[in-house]
Design an enzyme around this catalytic site. Structure first.
Site, PDB file in Angstrom:
ATOM      1  N   GLY A 143       2.600  -1.296   4.316  1.00  8.56           N
ATOM      2  CA  GLY A 143       2.562   0.119   3.959  1.00  8.56           C
ATOM      3  C   GLY A 143       3.959   0.653   3.742  1.00  8.56           C
ATOM      4  O   GLY A 143       4.566   0.493   2.677  1.00  8.56           O
ATOM      5  N   GLY A 144       4.529   1.267   4.775  1.00  7.00           N
ATOM      6  CA  GLY A 144       5.815   1.961   4.659  1.00  7.00           C
ATOM      7  C   GLY A 144       6.906   1.144   3.976  1.00  7.00           C
ATOM      8  O   GLY A 144       7.599   1.649   3.085  1.00  7.00           O
ATOM      9  N   ASN A 146       0.872  -1.183   0.000  1.00  9.14           N
ATOM     10  CA  ASN A 146       0.000   0.000   0.000  1.00  9.14           C
ATOM     11  C   ASN A 146       0.905   1.227   0.000  1.00  9.14           C
ATOM     12  O   ASN A 146       1.563   1.505   0.999  1.00  9.14           O
ATOM     13  CB  ASN A 146      -0.899  -0.004   1.239  1.00  9.14           C
ATOM     14  CG  ASN A 146      -1.685   1.291   1.380  1.00  9.14           C
ATOM     15  OD1 ASN A 146      -1.875   2.014   0.396  1.00  9.14           O
ATOM     16  ND2 ASN A 146      -2.134   1.591   2.591  1.00  9.14           N
ATOM     17  N   TRP A 147       0.901   1.932  -1.123  1.00  9.73           N
ATOM     18  CA  TRP A 147       1.823   3.074  -1.255  1.00  9.73           C
ATOM     19  C   TRP A 147       1.250   4.355  -0.655  1.00  9.73           C
ATOM     20  O   TRP A 147       1.860   5.420  -0.763  1.00  9.73           O
ATOM     21  CB  TRP A 147       2.188   3.281  -2.727  1.00  9.73           C
ATOM     22  CG  TRP A 147       3.035   2.156  -3.290  1.00  9.73           C
ATOM     23  CD1 TRP A 147       3.507   1.069  -2.617  1.00  9.73           C
ATOM     24  CD2 TRP A 147       3.504   2.029  -4.640  1.00  9.73           C
ATOM     25  NE1 TRP A 147       4.244   0.275  -3.470  1.00  9.73           N
ATOM     26  CE2 TRP A 147       4.266   0.835  -4.701  1.00  9.73           C
ATOM     27  CE3 TRP A 147       3.369   2.805  -5.796  1.00  9.73           C
ATOM     28  CZ2 TRP A 147       4.885   0.401  -5.884  1.00  9.73           C
ATOM     29  CZ3 TRP A 147       3.971   2.384  -6.977  1.00  9.73           C
ATOM     30  CH2 TRP A 147       4.725   1.192  -7.003  1.00  9.73           C
ATOM     31  N   LYS A 148       0.062   4.269  -0.078  1.00  9.22           N
ATOM     32  CA  LYS A 148      -0.562   5.432   0.581  1.00  9.22           C
ATOM     33  C   LYS A 148      -0.492   6.661  -0.332  1.00  9.22           C
ATOM     34  O   LYS A 148      -0.618   6.533  -1.545  1.00  9.22           O
ATOM     35  CB  LYS A 148       0.106   5.690   1.932  1.00  9.22           C
ATOM     36  CG  LYS A 148       0.175   4.446   2.817  1.00  9.22           C
ATOM     37  CD  LYS A 148       0.632   4.773   4.217  1.00  9.22           C
ATOM     38  CE  LYS A 148       0.964   3.523   4.985  1.00  9.22           C
ATOM     39  NZ  LYS A 148       0.308   3.444   6.259  1.00  9.22           N
ATOM     40  N   HIS A 186      -9.687   1.058   4.971  1.00 10.55           N
ATOM     41  CA  HIS A 186      -8.364   1.206   5.614  1.00 10.55           C
ATOM     42  C   HIS A 186      -8.503   2.127   6.828  1.00 10.55           C
ATOM     43  O   HIS A 186      -9.269   3.090   6.798  1.00 10.55           O
ATOM     44  CB  HIS A 186      -7.363   1.789   4.610  1.00 10.55           C
ATOM     45  CG  HIS A 186      -5.947   1.723   5.094  1.00 10.55           C
ATOM     46  ND1 HIS A 186      -5.440   2.626   5.992  1.00 10.55           N
ATOM     47  CD2 HIS A 186      -4.941   0.852   4.820  1.00 10.55           C
ATOM     48  CE1 HIS A 186      -4.173   2.308   6.252  1.00 10.55           C
ATOM     49  NE2 HIS A 186      -3.850   1.238   5.552  1.00 10.55           N
ATOM     50  N   GLY A 229       1.694   2.057  10.649  1.00  8.80           N
ATOM     51  CA  GLY A 229       2.565   3.219  10.487  1.00  8.80           C
ATOM     52  C   GLY A 229       3.271   3.655  11.762  1.00  8.80           C
ATOM     53  O   GLY A 229       3.840   4.750  11.808  1.00  8.80           O
ATOM     54  N   GLU A 276      -5.720  -5.250  10.556  1.00  6.09           N
ATOM     55  CA  GLU A 276      -4.766  -4.164  10.732  1.00  6.09           C
ATOM     56  C   GLU A 276      -5.081  -3.430  12.042  1.00  6.09           C
ATOM     57  O   GLU A 276      -5.890  -2.483  12.040  1.00  6.09           O
ATOM     58  CB  GLU A 276      -4.854  -3.188   9.558  1.00  6.09           C
ATOM     59  CG  GLU A 276      -4.447  -3.789   8.237  1.00  6.09           C
ATOM     60  CD  GLU A 276      -3.700  -2.785   7.382  1.00  6.09           C
ATOM     61  OE1 GLU A 276      -2.597  -3.101   6.943  1.00  6.09           O
ATOM     62  OE2 GLU A 276      -4.208  -1.668   7.171  1.00  6.09           O
ATOM     63  N   GLU A 306      -6.749   4.439   7.920  1.00  5.23           N
ATOM     64  CA  GLU A 306      -6.482   5.864   7.665  1.00  5.23           C
ATOM     65  C   GLU A 306      -7.694   6.531   7.013  1.00  5.23           C
ATOM     66  O   GLU A 306      -7.922   7.727   7.192  1.00  5.23           O
ATOM     67  CB  GLU A 306      -5.214   5.998   6.800  1.00  5.23           C
ATOM     68  CG  GLU A 306      -3.960   5.642   7.612  1.00  5.23           C
ATOM     69  CD  GLU A 306      -2.745   5.264   6.794  1.00  5.23           C
ATOM     70  OE1 GLU A 306      -2.775   5.379   5.553  1.00  5.23           O
ATOM     71  OE2 GLU A 306      -1.745   4.833   7.414  1.00  5.23           O
ATOM     72  N   SER A 311       3.091  -2.279  10.357  1.00  8.24           N
ATOM     73  CA  SER A 311       4.539  -2.215  10.627  1.00  8.24           C
ATOM     74  C   SER A 311       5.270  -3.521  10.302  1.00  8.24           C
ATOM     75  O   SER A 311       6.179  -3.923  11.029  1.00  8.24           O
ATOM     76  CB  SER A 311       4.785  -1.781  12.080  1.00  8.24           C
ATOM     77  OG  SER A 311       4.236  -0.490  12.302  1.00  8.24           O
TER      78      SER A 311
HETATM   79  C1  PEP Z   1      -0.913  -0.026   5.742  1.00  5.28           C
HETATM   80  O1  PEP Z   1      -0.787   1.040   5.172  1.00  5.28           O
HETATM   81  O2  PEP Z   1      -1.883  -0.759   5.526  1.00  5.28           O
HETATM   82  C2  PEP Z   1       0.107  -0.429   6.713  1.00  5.28           C
HETATM   83  C3  PEP Z   1      -0.005  -1.592   7.316  1.00  5.28           C
HETATM   84  O3  PEP Z   1       1.114   0.467   6.935  1.00  5.28           O
HETATM   85  P1  PEP Z   1       2.503   0.151   7.680  1.00  5.28           P
HETATM   86  O4  PEP Z   1       3.052  -1.121   7.082  1.00  5.28           O
HETATM   87  O5  PEP Z   1       3.364   1.340   7.355  1.00  5.28           O
HETATM   88  O6  PEP Z   1       2.220   0.001   9.123  1.00  5.28           O
END
Ligand code: PEP
Length: 258
Positions: A234-235, A9-11, A95, A173, A167, A97, A213
């Protein structure tokens, strides 16, 4: 059999040119990985640039959200048909966010899951408890409620097209991943709830991913849990080498038997 599934997930990162470069880098490095499905959920504005880069690579294109209507006066919104026309197969729905910063409700999440399925897209439904819920011992209750509401009215026959991503909000994040054991417990709760709503057979067709994470250093803890069918990253998906290490370091080593 459920095929392991790793999603990036490139957000809200990458311009179209940066996204095409990153997608090309990921596909070059992943060349030859078999038995795992990989998808990249990129910003809307990069879908047109990334789609052709991924064509023929086996990596699937995904979006990060969609509107629940097929079309209409919803300025700034994007429909399932628009995503489908750009070659999307997957779409993230609910999600944390989106729930947190855009006020997305369980009801809207349900409408979006329905719209995705109606449009032939495969929703990746995100669910997870906030830190306060966890501390108060409400994790299971929150997950049951989110799953119930998000999947209201979805026919059992469509469930195989749904992926659920557990999640925990406090892990997304933050650099504080859940422990693999806690993730497995939450995944069991999700699968039991799917079984209650639909059937044992239908529930076993759904992939349940962990997200929050995930890094190349902790992924093996999750891939070691039979309840965890893959990860939503994500990150760490914004760096091709890290993302590919996550794919190679986890499920590349074992088949998942459903
Ligand atoms: C996400 O964006 O779904 C996510 C899990 O982010 P991160 O891996 O940065 O925690």
């Amino acid at each position: 059999m459920r095929t392991p599934f790793i999603v990036g997930n490139w957000k809200m990162f990458t311009t179209p040119a940066e996204a095409a470069d990153l997608a090309a880098d990921v596909s070059r490095r992943l060349n030859g990985i078999l038995g795992i499905e990989v998808a990249l959920a990129v910003p809307y504005t990069s879908l047109a640039a990334v789609g052709p880069t991924l064509r023929g690579t086996g990596i699937e294109l995904g979006a990060q959200d969609l509107h629940w209507e097929d079309q209409g006066p919803y300025t700034g919104a994007i429909s399932h048909a628009m995503l489908e026309a750009l070659g999307c197969r997957y779409v993230l729905v609910g999600h944390s966010e989106r729930r947190e910063h855009f006020g997305e409700t369980d009801h809207q999440v349900n409408l979006k899951v329905r719209a995705a399925i109606r449009g032939g897209l495969r929703p990746i439904l995100c669910a997870g408890e906030k830190e306060g819920d966890r501390n108060a011992g409400r994790t299971r209750a929150v997950l049951r409620r989110q799953i119930d509401r998000a999947l209201e009215g979805i026919p059992a026959g469509s469930l195989g097209h749904v992926t659920v991503a557990y999640e925990p909000v406090w892990a997304v994040g933050t650099g504080r991943a859940a422990s693999p054991g806690d993730a497995a417990d939450a995944h069991q709760t999700i699968r039991r709830q799917l079984e209650r709503i639909f059937s044992r057979e239908a529930s076993r067709s759904v992939r349940v991913l962990y997200g929050g994470s995930v890094t190349p250093d902790n992924v093996q803890g999750f891939s070691g849990e039979p309840e965890v069918d893959g990860v939503l990253v994500g990150g760490a998906s914004l760096k091709a080498s890290d993302f590919v290490r996550i794919v190679q370091g986890g499920w590349a080593r074992r088949p998942i038997v459903g």
